[in-house]
Design an enzyme around this catalytic site. Structure first.
Site: not given
Length: 310
Positions: A24, A50, A55, A84, A117, A274
Site C-alpha cells: 500500500y 501483500d 491499492y 484482496k 478485505h 531500499e
C-alpha cells in the site's frame, strides 16, 4: 527460526512466508515505485508480497514480480502473492470477476491467497468508496457467508490456492466458521497488529481455530489522513523498543517485526525505501528473550492507527 525462507503451514496444507512486503502507498507516491520496491524486496529475500485491488498498483506490483521471475531470481512457485476482495464486490456473482480483474492486472494465472478485505459491504459500482450527495458512504447488505461460498468456488476453480479474511473480529470469524456447509475454513485473518495493539485475545482465538493472524501496520503507520490519526504516537520512537533494539544491536523496526514472528504471527513490513526493505528482512538471525517479549507485551494500549469511518 534461523531460516530466511521461514514459512508457516496454514490449515489447508499450503505454506505462507512468515514475513511479507506490504505494497500500500499513499496517492502521493508514484505508482512505479511499487514495482521498484517489489524488485528490491525479492532481491533481498522477500517471497511474500501483500497487495490489494484497493491499492491501485497491482499492475506495477505484478510487473515487479514477473521481472524477477523472468531474470531467474525466483520461480513463480517461490512467490506468495496475497490479493484482496474489495467491499464493492461482496455480492457472490461479483467475487470471481473481481479476482479475475486482479489476475489480469498482475498478469498471473493464479494467486496464492485471496482475502475479504473488510467485513463491510459497499454499494457495487465503479467507485471504490461510493458516497451519496451528502458525502455519506453508501453501504449495502450482503451476507458474508454467501460471499465466502463464492470465495470457495474460486479456490475450487484453481484461481487461488488459499482463501482468508481481513479485519474480522471474533464474532465475524465465528459466523464463517459455524456456517452450514462450510467447505474451507479461512486460513488467516489479516488485522492491524503492533506492540500498541497486540491483539492478544484475537490471536488466541485464531490459534485455537487453526487460523493464522497476519499483522499489518506492524511498524505503526505512515501519517496519512483521513485514514490515520496524525496525533497518535509514533511506535518506532517508543523508548522501550529503543532500549531492546540497542541491547540486540538492532533497529526498533526489526524488534517490532521479530516480536510478531516469535508470537507465531505472520508479519507485513511496508516500505518503499531500499535501505529499510533490506533492514526489515534481517529478522531471522536474532532472538528476543522471553523477558523482552513480556516487556513488549506490556506496551499494549489498544491503540488503532487505522481509523476508518466504515
Amino acid at each position: 527460526m534461523a531460516l530466511s525462507r521461514f514459512r508457516v503451514t496454514m490449515n489447508d496444507g499450503n505454506t505462507i512466508p512468515a514475513l511479507g512486503l506490504g505494497t500500500y502507498a499513499p496517492k502521493s507516491v508514484p505508482k512505479h515505485e511499487a514495482e521498484m520496491a517489489v524488485k528490491v524486496a525479492i532481491d533481498v529475500g522477500f517471497r511474500h508480497i501483500d497487495g490489494a485491488f484497493l491499492y491501485e498498483n497491482e499492475k506495477e506490483v505484478g510487473q515487479g514480480i514477473r521481472t524477477k521471475i523472468a531474470d531467474g531470481t525466483v520461480t513463480r512457485e517461490e512467490i506468495f502473492y496475497t490479493g484482496k476482495l474489495w467491499s464493492t464486490h461482496h455480492h457472490p456473482d461479483l467475487v470471481r470477476p473481481a479476482l479475475e480483474e486482479t489476475l489480469k492486472a498482475l498478469q498471473l494465472d493464479y494467486i496464492d491467497l485471496y482475502i475479504i478485505h473488510w467485513p463491510v459491504s459497499l454499494k457495487p459500482g465503479k467507485t471504490k468508496i461510493p458516497q451519496d450527495e451528502n458525502q455519506k458512504i453508501i453501504f449495502e447488505f450482503v451476507d458474508l457467508r454467501d460471499t465466502w461460498e463464492a470465495m470457495e468456488k474460486c479456490k475450487d476453480a484453481g484461481l487461488v490456492k488459499s482463501i482468508g479474511v481481513s479485519n474480522f473480529n471474533r464474532r465475524q470469524l465465528e459466523m464463517i466458521l459455524n456456517k452450514t456447509g462450510l467447505k474451507y475454513k479461512p486460513v488467516c485473518n489479516q488485522v492491524e497488529c503492533h506492540p500498541y495493539l497486540n491483539q492478544s485475545k484475537l490471536l488466541e482465538f485464531c490459534k485455537s481455530n487453526d487460523i493464522i493472524l497476519v499483522a499489518y501496520s506492524a511498524l505503526g503507520s505512515n501519517r496519512e489522513s483521513p485514514w490515520i490519526d496524525e496525533k497518535s504516537p509514533v511506535l518506532l520512537d517508543d523508548p522501550v523498543l529503543g532500549t531492546i533494539a540497542k541491547k540486540h544491536n538492532r533497529s526498533p523496526a526489526q524488534v517490532a517485526l521479530r516480536y510478531q514472528i516469535q508470537r507465531g504471527v505472520v508479519v507485513l513490513a511496508k516500505s518503499f525505501s531500499e535501505k529499510r526493505i533490506k533492514e526489515n528482512f534481517q529478522v531471522f538471525d536474532f532472538q528476543l528473550t522471553s523477558e523482552d517479549m513480556k516487556v513488549i507485551d506490556g506496551l499494549n494500549r489498544n491503540l488503532r492507527y487505522l481509523t476508518l469511518d466504515m
